[in-house]
Design a protein around this motif. Structure first.
Motif, PDB file in Angstrom:
ATOM      1  N   ILE A 120      50.690  82.166  92.539  1.00  0.00           N
ATOM      2  CA  ILE A 120      51.128  81.385  93.700  1.00  0.00           C
ATOM      3  C   ILE A 120      52.550  80.870  93.497  1.00  0.00           C
ATOM      4  O   ILE A 120      53.366  80.881  94.432  1.00  0.00           O
ATOM      5  N   GLU A 121      52.886  80.475  92.276  1.00  0.00           N
ATOM      6  CA  GLU A 121      54.264  80.053  91.986  1.00  0.00           C
ATOM      7  C   GLU A 121      55.246  81.193  92.241  1.00  0.00           C
ATOM      8  O   GLU A 121      56.329  80.975  92.793  1.00  0.00           O
ATOM      9  N   VAL A 143      38.413  84.336  91.575  1.00  0.00           N
ATOM     10  CA  VAL A 143      39.834  84.328  91.939  1.00  0.00           C
ATOM     11  C   VAL A 143      39.991  84.213  93.453  1.00  0.00           C
ATOM     12  O   VAL A 143      40.805  83.419  93.937  1.00  0.00           O
ATOM     13  N   HIS A 144      39.213  84.982  94.216  1.00  0.00           N
ATOM     14  CA  HIS A 144      39.297  84.899  95.682  1.00  0.00           C
ATOM     15  C   HIS A 144      39.027  83.466  96.158  1.00  0.00           C
ATOM     16  O   HIS A 144      39.733  82.952  97.038  1.00  0.00           O
ATOM     17  N   ASP A 145      38.041  82.814  95.567  1.00  0.00           N
ATOM     18  CA  ASP A 145      37.717  81.429  95.931  1.00  0.00           C
ATOM     19  C   ASP A 145      38.862  80.482  95.568  1.00  0.00           C
ATOM     20  O   ASP A 145      39.230  79.600  96.361  1.00  0.00           O
ATOM     21  N   LYS A 150      43.727  77.280  97.745  1.00  0.00           N
ATOM     22  CA  LYS A 150      45.163  76.971  97.762  1.00  0.00           C
ATOM     23  C   LYS A 150      45.828  77.372  99.075  1.00  0.00           C
ATOM     24  O   LYS A 150      47.026  77.195  99.240  1.00  0.00           O
ATOM     25  N   GLY A 151      45.034  77.961 100.005  1.00  0.00           N
ATOM     26  CA  GLY A 151      45.578  78.340 101.301  1.00  0.00           C
ATOM     27  C   GLY A 151      46.292  79.681 101.317  1.00  0.00           C
ATOM     28  O   GLY A 151      47.070  79.959 102.227  1.00  0.00           O
ATOM     29  N   VAL A 166      45.118  91.164  94.374  1.00  0.00           N
ATOM     30  CA  VAL A 166      46.499  90.962  94.792  1.00  0.00           C
ATOM     31  C   VAL A 166      46.520  89.732  95.685  1.00  0.00           C
ATOM     32  O   VAL A 166      45.751  89.623  96.643  1.00  0.00           O
ATOM     33  N   VAL A 167      47.406  88.805  95.370  1.00  0.00           N
ATOM     34  CA  VAL A 167      47.529  87.548  96.112  1.00  0.00           C
ATOM     35  C   VAL A 167      48.740  87.638  97.025  1.00  0.00           C
ATOM     36  O   VAL A 167      49.808  88.089  96.609  1.00  0.00           O
ATOM     37  N   THR A 168      48.561  87.201  98.282  1.00  0.00           N
ATOM     38  CA  THR A 168      49.656  87.137  99.251  1.00  0.00           C
ATOM     39  C   THR A 168      49.596  85.801  99.974  1.00  0.00           C
ATOM     40  O   THR A 168      48.619  85.066  99.876  1.00  0.00           O
ATOM     41  N   ARG A 169      50.670  85.540 100.753  1.00  0.00           N
ATOM     42  CA  ARG A 169      50.721  84.284 101.493  1.00  0.00           C
ATOM     43  C   ARG A 169      49.730  84.293 102.623  1.00  0.00           C
ATOM     44  O   ARG A 169      49.310  85.072 103.248  1.00  0.00           O
TER      45      ARG A 169
END
Length: 169
Positions: A120-121, A143-145, A150-151, A166-169
């Motif tokens: 996220i950073e 991880v999904h949770d 964190k939105g 994979v994390v996205t906004r």
């Protein structure tokens, strides 16, 4: 030592917390399997059983450091799969139980939280996405949770052992 002397010397208390009747068979079979394994390894441990969101959770703890060898992440995963197979062989039903040995699941959850925070950073610093390393389906669910809390958004990508988040906004 005779088998009876070993059984008497290695008392493994099993505590059961809020487990419904449907899950009790699964929990009891799994606890018996783990207790037998501890006996074979000549290890002491306390087994606690709970049910969370329809899933049986078995936690094996001890007073000292005896479970250190069994609490390594790969070892816990292997023991969990063996325990699931033992339950399935006995019940004929697929088991989704989760095994924790010596607090290894909590330690891994903390590691996953750090990975999510770092991802996220990176996104907040301008990256469009951040890929995390491959992990088990259970870990990806955690991880999904964490990402959703964190939105942010996350998706699993890849196949087999390469499946990652994979994390996205």
């Amino acid at each position: 030592m005779t088998e009876q002397e070993i059984a008497d010397a290695v008392e493994t208390p099993v505590e059961t917390a809020a487990v419904d009747d449907d899950a009790r068979d699964e929990a009891d079979i799994a606890a018996d399997y783990i207790e037998e394994l501890l006996d074979i390894c000549d290890l002491d441990g306390d087994i606690e059983i709970e049910e969370r969101a329809g899933r049986v959770y078995l936690s094996v703890t001890d007073e000292g450091d005896a479970l250190r060898v069994l609490s390594k992440p790969d070892t816990v995963s292997a023991l969990q799969e063996l325990t699931r197979i033992a339950v399935q062989a006995e019940t004929g039903e697929f088991s989704r139980l989760i095994l924790d040995v010596g607090g290894s699941r909590d330690a891994r959850a903390s590691e996953l939280q750090r990975l999510v925070d770092t991802a996220i950073e990176r996104i907040e610093a301008g990256s469009s996405s951040a890929a995390l390393p491959p992990m088990s389906s259970y870990e990806r669910k955690l991880v999904h949770d964490l990402v959703a809390e964190k939105g942010f958004h996350s998706e699993s990508e890849g196949e087999g052992r390469d499946r990652h988040t994979v994390v996205t906004r």
